[in-house]
Design a protein around this motif. Structure first.
Motif, PDB file in Angstrom:
ATOM      1  N   LYS A  69       0.342   3.586  -3.191  1.00 39.60           N
ATOM      2  CA  LYS A  69      -0.374   4.803  -2.822  1.00 39.60           C
ATOM      3  C   LYS A  69      -1.765   4.863  -3.478  1.00 39.60           C
ATOM      4  O   LYS A  69      -2.077   5.757  -4.263  1.00 39.60           O
ATOM      5  CB  LYS A  69       0.425   6.045  -3.222  1.00 39.60           C
ATOM      6  N   ASP A  90      -5.966   5.354  -3.748  1.00 39.81           N
ATOM      7  CA  ASP A  90      -6.936   6.263  -3.141  1.00 39.81           C
ATOM      8  C   ASP A  90      -7.632   5.597  -1.959  1.00 39.81           C
ATOM      9  O   ASP A  90      -7.934   6.257  -0.970  1.00 39.81           O
ATOM     10  CB  ASP A  90      -7.966   6.714  -4.184  1.00 39.81           C
ATOM     11  N   ALA A 144       0.820  -1.203   0.000  1.00 40.83           N
ATOM     12  CA  ALA A 144       0.000   0.000   0.000  1.00 40.83           C
ATOM     13  C   ALA A 144       0.860   1.263   0.000  1.00 40.83           C
ATOM     14  O   ALA A 144       0.554   2.238  -0.694  1.00 40.83           O
ATOM     15  CB  ALA A 144      -0.937  -0.007   1.204  1.00 40.83           C
ATOM     16  N   THR A 145       1.936   1.243   0.765  1.00 47.64           N
ATOM     17  CA  THR A 145       2.829   2.404   0.802  1.00 47.64           C
ATOM     18  C   THR A 145       3.483   2.623  -0.549  1.00 47.64           C
ATOM     19  O   THR A 145       3.670   3.764  -0.993  1.00 47.64           O
ATOM     20  CB  THR A 145       3.903   2.208   1.882  1.00 47.64           C
ATOM     21  N   GLU A 146       3.814   1.550  -1.238  1.00 57.09           N
ATOM     22  CA  GLU A 146       4.465   1.664  -2.538  1.00 57.09           C
ATOM     23  C   GLU A 146       3.501   2.138  -3.618  1.00 57.09           C
ATOM     24  O   GLU A 146       3.843   2.981  -4.452  1.00 57.09           O
ATOM     25  CB  GLU A 146       5.063   0.311  -2.930  1.00 57.09           C
ATOM     26  N   LYS A 160      -3.734   4.754   7.665  1.00 60.67           N
ATOM     27  CA  LYS A 160      -3.102   5.523   6.591  1.00 60.67           C
ATOM     28  C   LYS A 160      -3.964   5.559   5.332  1.00 60.67           C
ATOM     29  O   LYS A 160      -4.010   6.566   4.633  1.00 60.67           O
ATOM     30  CB  LYS A 160      -1.734   4.912   6.248  1.00 60.67           C
ATOM     31  N   PHE A 161      -4.630   4.437   5.031  1.00 63.54           N
ATOM     32  CA  PHE A 161      -5.432   4.339   3.814  1.00 63.54           C
ATOM     33  C   PHE A 161      -6.834   3.870   4.192  1.00 63.54           C
ATOM     34  O   PHE A 161      -6.992   2.938   4.981  1.00 63.54           O
ATOM     35  CB  PHE A 161      -4.811   3.335   2.830  1.00 63.54           C
TER      36      PHE A 161
END
Length: 1131
Positions: free
Chosen positions: A414, A416, A410-412, A434-435
């Motif tokens: 990104k 919506d 997810a960090t890689e 974070k998401f």
């Protein structure tokens, strides 16, 4: 150019090609009456400034080019068409006529209102009498054609001598359209001009069916569709009345209603569609025929009228020619001061009607980046992916392997937000904080827990549903973004299984709930918190279902209870029973038996017979009977199999085989996998195999049924129905995995299903239709394509590929698939390994149509179509055409395709990749990483290969394997030792010495015994002696039992004979694979005598292992290899 055009236009009456009521650029006044006196009042005697003209041009251009939304277009056309505004709001009927009215209806309004011409002659006389008509219209309306007209023909005009101008008067033409040669008549719109790849068919089933289903008439458009120029105007002040008017306008029953739909009168100037180029040109309405919904019009440049449908007529837009000779439209936005009341009221009323009818969805056009985190890319995940992709969103897929991996991905990427369509793991708090993360939970609002559908079926709930909630600390307790329910109490008992509820009802409901959730997110609608105090919340927190919650009491439970309990645990994990077979077994696939009477004295839990792999068991004290079709041992490394395959052979031999005919319908009465029903001249052949898999025995069973129905004399159409959940998924991988010789069973299975497909294609005296009630994959789809026609319901998903299992495929797909979609598309869909919706399959020609939304209505639709076809005169032509195609060349082509396919399949069955893929599929082994064909979806960047992670996994696996080998040796009484690896280093290269040093370190860390010998080349006087020393060392290691592998570090000094040195190594110890025989084996067939001894060069082997680690399927791929060295490029 500008001067020339101004001279042509002049100050007097406009020339013939200039629209009614327009002036040149120097004119100060403009008539804007068109059809509405309200608009004319506002604009009468208004000065026309250049800015006003520019704005008008831009607005009309936008309207014609479709750059506005449909609602905006319709609203603006309300303004442009004054007549419609007047009709809609019933303004005063007084017409204000300015200096130069634009339409003939203004002059004819008094006469046509009371006595409109009813025939062409009267229309001609009335129109010719109109003094305000343009000259070109009067000149073209003649009683008799002139000699020149007869010579040249109606539509034969001379080509222009220069671009943009006609020869006869040098008039600039609007886009080259007015003077276009119209010879050739009208016809349907051309397609995109692509090569036709589907086989030509003189007739389709729907040519004989009165009303074609909408989904079948909507073909892929290569051009943008025309926006409806005639909005449905709503005069009523209330929504209810407005809805009634809309319904009235849509029904074409009475001439009064039809007259209201057509908004033009005789003598009006309009824009009429010309079918040759699908564009609109100026014309005059000559007469109106309400009975046939047509009107007679006359184009500019023609002297005879043509009949067009009402839908092919658009309101006329005024315009003029600019100084460059280009036609410009006049914009109407300047009129907004006198019209906004009508426009706003009209728009608001239309919106209210749409909302009241449930047709309005206000979803802003926003393209989102969505990440799927899922346990597997199953039916739910595939359906959601296809829906969101079809909406234009970017969807990326990752398997949820661990908390760290989910957060890293997810960090890689990104996204919506994140959607978890099928997830049983806990989402880490560090991720959902974070998401935004949405969980698709298969339960109603308030339901929480692992086994939602299990509890719903066990407790006989009347209704169930799917809820999309936001991830929170408590599982399934987050805010609610969407929910959708579905009934359970109306379903037949055979449909009330966990797998069928999930696929046939939960997945469609989930798609609606996901759509609702995304809409709420885009529109920034706040989710609803879960509140158990709300009486509308009926769900509760349910515990994990235990064995004791659903255990069967074979002496007391009746057949319905037994079936309900097994069905509630169907699919996964199954119902655990430890009393029936003397060992712990998971039970699946329960069916009530009502046709066989239990023998006197029968007790509960007795085994009484077998049929098609199922076992008959008594319950309720021996009073009732139940079939158990599949079982799985409750031990590790086991999988589902037909019940008879897991029963002890001696015990199975005591059970009688209870045969049943193909005409016995099993619904709530018995178990019968293959059966058929006959309705008139139509045969419906059902084959409902568990999970759609077809073993060798099942294929042979289906083949016997095909033989029987093909011999029924009065049967003219055979419908292949499959099952309600699965049509077919091809060969039975579980049965193959359980076979002693997996190659032999694979070979027998593929040949058996090929026999079925060949039989379907060999029935030439009947029409064959495949009815895809359920989804299909691999060979199941190819079997369906053997029919003459293939129809489906809209909810199915197809996976028309084999590569995921490392197979080329058979079932005559190389013959049937290209005939439908073309060779290029056939290659694409069989290689990309992606699912296909029914709509996509129809668009590319894979299936012939979509007849229903659900499986329940598909067969009824096919029956109606078949009856209509049988009653037509074309049925015999279709059969005759099939018979004529059945020549020797037809069967030779089939034999050639089958031979080629099976040759490749034979190689695949021996390939370790197929065996590994089959083993992982059957045993439900979770991959170490997300497979490549899923990982690459939605990503616009190259995917990074993590070599460090792969290397660490390899070293760990090798260490564990060495320890396991040593343990087995000790158990067998053999002295345990570490595997020995010897390495020869020749010369003084520092890089080679460093490389060997790293090899030693890694080998020792994994448990090897490492031996290194260094030979300095400068210590030997001649290279011959150096070479003899090297060969001596290699031979020593060849004979050393403690050495299992030999490596010669390359490069060697150039003066040495490299090939002689490498060929000295024993084949079984040449772990680098550099011996001549090893290299020869790489380029030879798989049955080479050296292939079993072959090693692959270490670098090449590493590359292949990385590709396998990421599940990259190489067969059929185009691979670019950079370099051609003997150690890397060539191998």
């Amino acid at each position: 150019m500008g001067k020339h055009v101004r001279t042509l236009i002049g100050e007097g009456a406009p020339p013939p090609w200039v629209p009614f009521g327009t002036r040149n650029a120097s004119t100060t006044k403009v008539d804007t009456s068109k059809r509405s006196m309200d608009v004319a009042k506002v604009q009468q005697n208004t000065e026309e400034d250049p800015e006003f003209v520019r704005q008008r041009r831009a607005a009309i251009d936008n309207l014609l080019t479709g750059q506005k939304s449909k609602t905006q277009t319709l609203a603006q056309q309300n303004v442009m068409n004054g007549r419609n505004v007047k009709k809609c709001f019933e303004q005063t009927s007084q017409r204000v006529v300015t200096e130069r009215p634009k339409t003939a209806s203004a002059a004819l309004s008094s006469s046509t209102a009371s006595n409109k011409p009813s025939n062409m002659a009267a229309s001609v006389e009335a129109i010719k009498a109109n003094s305000r008509l343009p000259e070109w219209a009067k000149n073209q309306i003649a009683d008799e054609p002139t000699a020149e007209d007869k010579r040249r023909g109606q539509s034969d005009r001379k080509p222009p001598s220069k671009p943009g101008f006609d020869d006869d008067d040098s008039r600039p033409r609007r886009g080259g359209g007015f003077g276009r040669n119209r010879r050739g008549g009208r016809g349907r719109d051309d397609d995109d001009g692509g090569e036709e790849t589907r086989p030509s068919k003189d007739v389709t089933l729907f040519d004989f069916f009165g009303a074609k289903p909408a989904s079948l008439t909507q073909k892929a458009q290569s051009k943008p569709q025309k926006i409806d120029p005639k909005p449905k105007y709503i005069p009523a002040p209330t929504v209810a009345a407005a809805a009634a008017i809309v319904a009235s306008n849509q029904s074409q029953v009475s001439s009064a209603v039809n007259k209201q739909i057509f908004e033009f009168e005789v003598g009006d100037q309009v824009l009429a569609r010309y079918y040759e180029d699908n564009e609109y040109y100026p014309a005059i309405v000559m007469s109106i025929m309400y009975e046939t919904q047509k009107c007679s019009i006359m184009y500019e440049g023609f002297n005879e009228p043509e009949n067009l449908n009402f839908d092919d007529i658009e309101p006329y837009e005024e315009g003029y020619y600019d100084e460059q000779g280009d036609y410009e439209y006049v914009q109407q936005d300047k009129l907004k001061e006198g019209v906004p009341k009508y426009q706003n009221n009209e728009y608001q009323l239309n919106e209210s009607v749409r909302k009241s009818q449930g047709e309005y969805q206000s979803i802003p056009e926003m393209k989102l980046r969505i990440l799927f985190l899922t346990n597997a890319h199953n039916f739910m995940s595939q359906a959601a992916y296809l829906m969101l992709k079809g909406m234009g969103h970017t969807v990326m897929i990752e398997l949820a392997l661990s908390s760290e991996q989910m957060e890293q991905v997810a960090t890689e990427l990104k996204p919506d937000f994140i959607i978890c369509p099928f997830l049983t793991k806990v989402v880490p708090e560090s991720l959902y904080t974070k998401f935004k993360t949405l969980i698709v939970h298969p339960g109603i609002v308030g339901d929480r827990g692992m086994h939602s559908i299990d509890w719903a079926l066990l407790e006989q709930k009347a209704e169930w549903g799917v809820t999309v909630v936001e991830a929170a600390k408590e599982m399934d307790a987050g805010p609610i973004y969407g929910t959708q329910n579905f009934p359970l109490d109306t379903l037949l008992p055979a449909e009330l299984t966990k797998s069928k509820i999930y696929r046939n009802h939960a997945v469609p409901a989930a798609l609606k709930a996901i759509h609702q959730a995304i809409t709420n997110i885009v529109e920034q609608v706040q989710p609803i918190p879960l509140d158990y105090s709300n009486p509308a919340v009926k769900g509760t927190l349910k515990p994990t279902m235990k064995h004791s919650d659903c255990a069967i009491n074979w002496e007391c439970d009746d057949a319905k209870t037994v079936v309900r309990k097994i069905s509630a645990r169907d699919s996964n994990p199954g119902l655990l029973d430890d009393k029936l077979f003397g060992e712990r077994m998971y039970l699946y696939g329960a069916h009530i038996e009502n046709l066989i009477k239990t023998p006197p004295g029968t007790q509960g839990k007795q085994l009484l017979g077998q049929r098609d792999g199922a076992i008959l068991v008594s319950c309720n004290g021996g009073k009732e009977l139940v079939w158990i079709t599949h079982m799985k041992r409750a031990t590790n490394s086991t999988f589902k199999l037909p019940s008879t395959m897991l029963l002890d052979r001696d015990r199975l031999a005591t059970l009688p085989y209870l045969t049943i005919g193909f005409t016995t319908v099993p619904t709530n009465a018995t178990f019968n996998e293959v059966y058929y029903t006959q309705k008139g001249n139509i045969i419906f052949l059902h084959f409902s195999f568990y999970n759609g898999a077809m073993s060798t025995t099942q294929c042979q069973h289906l083949l016997r049924a095909l033989d029987e129905v093909s011999e029924i004399g009065n049967a003219k159409i055979i419908v292949l129905c499959g099952g309600s959940t699965y049509f077919s998924n091809g060969v039975h991988l579980n049965v193959i995995e359980a076979a002693e010789d997996k190659y032999d069973e694979s070979w027998a299975n593929i040949n058996a299903i090929d026999d079925v497909v060949f039989k379907i294609m060999s029935i030439r005296n009947k029409l064959i239709i495949s009815a895809l009630q359920g989804s299909a994959g691999a060979g199941g789809i190819m079997m369906a394509l053997a029919a003459d026609y293939v129809y489906a319901n809209s909810q199915i998903i197809l996976n028309p590929h084999y590569r995921g299992m490392g197979l080329f495929g058979s079932e005559y797909w190389t013959y049937n698939l290209p005939r439908r979609v073309g060779y290029k598309k056939a290659y694409e869909i069989t290689e990309v390994c992606l699912p296909v919706t029914a709509k996509q399959a129809h668009e590319i020609g894979l299936i012939d149509g979509i007849l229903s939304e659900k499986a329940s209505g598909l067969l009824d639709k096919i029956q109606d179509i078949s009856n209509a076809l049988l009653s037509s005169d074309q049925f015999s032509d279709l059969i005759q055409k099939k018979t004529q195609e059945s020549d020797s060349l037809f069967y030779e082509k089939l034999a050639e395709c089958r031979s080629d396919e099976l040759a490749k399949m034979s190689e695949n069955f021996r390939d370790p990749a197929y065996n590994a893929a089959r083993h992982a599929f059957v045993h439900k082994i979770t991959p170490l990483v997300t497979p490549w064909h899923m990982k690459c979806l939605g990503r616009d960047k190259a995917i990074r290969v993590d070599g460090i992670e792969f290397s660490q996994r390899c070293q760990t696996n090798i260490s564990l394997e060495i320890k396991a080998l040593q343990a087995h040796a000790m158990e067998a009484g053999i002295k345990s030792r570490p595997p020995g690896l010897a390495c020869l280093l020749v010369g003084n290269r520092r890089d080679a010495a460093l490389y060997v040093q790293k090899k030693v370190i890694q080998a020792v860390s994994m448990g090897f015994s490492s031996h290194v010998t260094e030979i300095k080349d400068h210590e030997w006087k001649t290279f011959n002696k150096l070479q003899d020393r090297i060969i001596q060392q290699i031979n020593h290691w060849n004979n050393d039992p403690e050495i299992d592998g030999i490596l010669v570090q390359l490069p060697l000094p150039k003066a040495l004979d490299h090939r002689r040195i490498l060929d000295t190594i024993r084949l079984d110890k040449d772990v680098d694979g550099l011996h001549s025989y090893q290299l020869a084996a790489l380029t030879s067939a798989s049955n080479s005598k050296f292939s079993r001894l072959s090693y692959i060069c270490c670098t090449v082997r590493g590359i292949l292992e990385i590709l396998q680690f990421y599940d990259v399927k190489l067969p059929g791929k185009l691979v670019c290899i950079v370099g051609a060295s003997i150690t890397i490029g060539v191998p």
